[in-house]
Design a protein around this motif. Structure first.
Motif, PDB file in Angstrom:
ATOM      1  N   TYR A  35       0.792  -1.052  -0.059  1.00 37.20           N
ATOM      2  CA  TYR A  35      -0.074  -0.083  -0.079  1.00 37.20           C
ATOM      3  C   TYR A  35       0.828   1.224  -0.302  1.00 37.20           C
ATOM      4  N   LEU A  45      -4.025   0.651  -2.242  1.00 36.32           N
ATOM      5  CA  LEU A  45      -3.318  -0.454  -2.868  1.00 36.32           C
ATOM      6  C   LEU A  45      -2.796  -0.390  -3.868  1.00 36.32           C
ATOM      7  N   GLN A  48      -1.316  -6.645  -4.984  1.00 38.43           N
ATOM      8  CA  GLN A  48      -1.683  -8.065  -4.172  1.00 38.43           C
ATOM      9  C   GLN A  48      -0.964  -8.948  -4.832  1.00 38.43           C
ATOM     10  N   GLN A 104      -5.618  -8.516   7.226  1.00 44.54           N
ATOM     11  CA  GLN A 104      -4.337  -8.193   6.931  1.00 44.54           C
ATOM     12  C   GLN A 104      -3.579  -7.407   7.884  1.00 44.54           C
TER      13      GLN A 104
ATOM     14  N   TYR B  33     -16.600  -7.124   4.498  1.00 41.36           N
ATOM     15  CA  TYR B  33     -16.069  -6.995   5.794  1.00 41.36           C
ATOM     16  C   TYR B  33     -15.591  -5.642   6.021  1.00 41.36           C
ATOM     17  N   PHE B  35     -13.440  -2.855   8.864  1.00 38.20           N
ATOM     18  CA  PHE B  35     -12.475  -2.981   9.774  1.00 38.20           C
ATOM     19  C   PHE B  35     -12.287  -1.296  10.474  1.00 38.20           C
ATOM     20  N   ARG B  50     -13.086  -5.825  13.811  1.00 37.38           N
ATOM     21  CA  ARG B  50     -13.702  -6.213  12.499  1.00 37.38           C
ATOM     22  C   ARG B  50     -15.274  -6.762  12.495  1.00 37.38           C
ATOM     23  N   ARG B  95     -13.703  -4.019   2.629  1.00 35.54           N
ATOM     24  CA  ARG B  95     -12.910  -5.140   1.960  1.00 35.54           C
ATOM     25  C   ARG B  95     -14.116  -5.941   1.373  1.00 35.54           C
ATOM     26  N   GLU B 103      -8.801  -8.291  -3.073  1.00 32.73           N
ATOM     27  CA  GLU B 103      -9.079  -8.297  -1.581  1.00 32.73           C
ATOM     28  C   GLU B 103      -8.346  -6.979  -0.874  1.00 32.73           C
ATOM     29  N   LYS B 104      -8.447  -5.885  -1.706  1.00 36.11           N
ATOM     30  CA  LYS B 104      -7.711  -4.828  -1.222  1.00 36.11           C
ATOM     31  C   LYS B 104      -8.631  -4.219  -0.113  1.00 36.11           C
ATOM     32  N   LEU B 105      -8.075  -3.436   0.828  1.00 34.57           N
ATOM     33  CA  LEU B 105      -8.805  -2.731   1.856  1.00 34.57           C
ATOM     34  C   LEU B 105      -8.967  -1.436   1.075  1.00 34.57           C
ATOM     35  N   PHE B 107      -9.689   2.522   2.251  1.00 33.54           N
ATOM     36  CA  PHE B 107      -9.580   3.014   3.480  1.00 33.54           C
ATOM     37  C   PHE B 107     -10.389   4.563   3.386  1.00 33.54           C
TER      38      PHE B 107
END
Lengths: 115, 117
Positions: A35, A45, A48, A104, B33, B35, B50, B95, B103-105, B107
């Motif tokens: 990131y 990101l 990955q 993560q 999900y 977080f 989470r 996510r 599967e990136k977060l 933010f």
């Protein structure tokens, strides 16, 4: 259990120079993320990996950024040549498995300053 | 594309008091999900709590709890009995739970929490 390791912690370079960052994920974690966190923003990101294959690199500026994860463990992120706007914190994260909602876990990051 | 909004750039709370940090998100997905991460000045992102979208019960972790309102797409964090060590940037993250893709977060921009003694 050791966490995600990153080095160096700090790096200062001149624009147009090259730089490389290293990440060692938590042992046994198959998925690894890089990131970029620009000051005042949340992380974004760049890439990955699942083992040594790329899952998502859609936001990686491929004309100057490259990343690899040889043998599916350690990873290196490289910038060549660097621009002023690349000044940021580069965070590495890892998770156990893909497709399971696993958390993560992040490393301490590398703060890059481009002058 | 999914987005996460944290409308409070900064918040402050007295030690031992309770504070709530706000987060809203936008998605068309049903499986995902959410977080909350904490980032102290040392920069290391630390998972606070989470929530799986399919779970109706709000997650709790000791002094930290969430208010997850799926229909309103709201995910707030409540910190009870605030401590000096809670001072940090707090990031809300989303996510996707859809299989096969990134599967990136994603933010938000973060909320800086100050705890006053």
């Amino acid at each position: 259990e050791a966490g995600v390791a990153q080095s160096p912690r700090y790096k200062i370079i001149e624009k147009r120079q090259s730089v490389a960052f290293w990440c060692n994920p938590i042992s046994g974690h198959a998925t690894l993320y890089w990131y970029q966190q620009i000051l005042g923003q949340g992380p974004k990101l760049l890439i990955q990996f699942q083992n040594n294959g790329v899952v998502d690199d859609s936001q990686l500026p491929k004309d100057r950024f490259s990343a690899e994860r040889l043998k599916g463990v350690d990873s290196t992120l490289k910038i060549q040549p660097a621009k002023l706007e690349d000044s940021a914190v580069y965070l590495c994260a890892s998770s156990l498995r893909r497709g399971t909602g696993d958390t993560q876990y992040f490393g301490p990051g590398t703060r890059l300053t481009v002058l | 594309a999914q987005t996460v909004t944290q409308s409070q750039p900064e918040m402050s709370v007295q030690e031992a008091e309770t504070v709530t940090l706000s987060c809203t998100y936008d998605t068309s997905e049903s499986d995902y999900y959410l977080f909350w991460y904490k980032q102290p000045p040392s920069r290391q992102m630390i998972l606070v709590i989470r929530q799986e979208a399919y779970k109706q019960q709000n997650a709790t972790e000791n002094r930290f709890s969430v208010n997850f309102q799926k229909a309103a797409k709201s995910f707030s964090l409540k910190i009870s009995d605030s401590q000096l060590g809670d001072a940090a940037m707090y990031f809300c993250a989303y996510r996707s739970g859809m299989g096969g893709g990134s599967e990136k977060l994603v933010f938000g921009k973060g909320t800086k929490l100050t705890v006053n003694p």
